[in-house]
Design an enzyme around this catalytic site. Sequence first.
Site, mmCIF file in Angstrom:
data_model
loop_
_atom_site.group_PDB
_atom_site.id
_atom_site.type_symbol
_atom_site.label_atom_id
_atom_site.label_comp_id
_atom_site.label_asym_id
_atom_site.label_seq_id
_atom_site.Cartn_x
_atom_site.Cartn_y
_atom_site.Cartn_z
ATOM 1 N N THR A 1 0.794 -1.271 0.200
ATOM 2 C CA THR A 1 0.106 -0.009 0.231
ATOM 3 C C THR A 1 0.861 1.347 0.068
ATOM 4 O OG1 THR A 1 0.083 -0.678 2.536
ATOM 5 C CG2 THR A 1 -1.702 -0.765 1.071
ATOM 6 N N ASP A 2 2.123 1.244 0.827
ATOM 7 C CA ASP A 2 3.091 2.005 0.391
ATOM 8 C C ASP A 2 3.340 2.254 -1.331
ATOM 9 O OD1 ASP A 2 3.724 3.513 3.067
ATOM 10 O OD2 ASP A 2 4.901 2.074 3.396
#
Length: 411
Positions: A182-183
């Site tokens: 997700t980063d």
Amino acid sequence: MTMTARALQHVKVLDLSRVLAGPWAAQTLGDLGAEVIKVERPGTGDDTRAWGPPYVTDPAGQPTGESAYYMCTNRNKQSVSIDFTQPEGQALVRRLAQQCDVLIENFKTGGLRQYGLDYASLSELNPRLVYCSVTGFGQDGPYAHRAGYDFLIQGMGGLMSITGQPDGAPGAGPMKVGVALTDILTGLYASTAILAALQAREHTGRGQHIDLALLDVGVACLGNQAMNYLYGHTVPRRMGNAHPNTVPYQDFPTADGYMILAVGNDGQFARLCAAIERPQWAGDPRFAANAARLANRDELIEGLRAITVTRTTREWIDLLERHGVPCGPINTVAEVFEDPQVQARGMRIAMAHPQAGQVPLVASPIRLSDTPVTYRHAPPQLGQHTDDVLARHLGLGAEALQTYRNKGVLG
């Protein structure tokens, strides 16, 4: 080094972010040609510099101060070490922001307001500034004040609920993805949003504030699984490596390991049946169409597994590729970099480093025919470009720089 025109060579980026999501966005812009100035805390710099081992070492085997983690996301940047908790440091960052097109930060919501480095303050000084804030939960909502980390977001955003072995299977339970996905996805969304805002500025003359939240990205990237729920009204579950919408599309055991079959349509399934000498399955009402294969998943998968264990992974791949059936091995990271296709695409590069000599890096996957990605700066050492950047952009001479350094404003 190359003199080829760069897509974003006219863009200046002030990178106040650290760790992964924000730096990933800034590195993407840097790869595309932007000048990226990375502002770091004196003494420690980006948190990830210390996230090791492994560390980059010099030719004598001594650590240089940069971890492998830090190296993955800080290429094509110049490091400037400024303490902006001090008023004079804040003033220097504001002056840099006045000259930049983009600012990226990932402090907690409202965290830069106390330093006068928030969007409202800087947009008054530079109305054309595109200001991108990356946070865990966004600028508003009941969680806006919380810190957000990738692992936390993978859980809260639903990804872990659909990743891992199904209930009742050995090793069952929710599982995160093996990288901070997700980063990285937030960094990619951030770079896309920044490019959109720069394009909009060409028409409006104004910059704008971009509010990107890891949780929003996590939910958006549930993709077909989210739509399966919204339309099918059934909560998706963990299925191991199986696919919820197409069969067979998962891993299978072989005589010496595992392989992947990725059958995406009925024609490919028919070719698979021919390759494994089960042509009758292609016309079997239980398996002929994808909807039928979904309904009879367990029976089909059991039959396929009994066949795939009879040959090695390499033997199956050679056979199935000749029949036009999508398939492949499950490579280790070492095997990835030995793969002839990965090598042909130049996905491993090396860049000159002031202490380490040559450092290996992973290439950008972006391919542009007229304005290709360029690799100009290896991930910088802490404060490596402080004097050069402040002299070029702010006109500070040696005496002024030393005065700031004596006060602890510069590292």
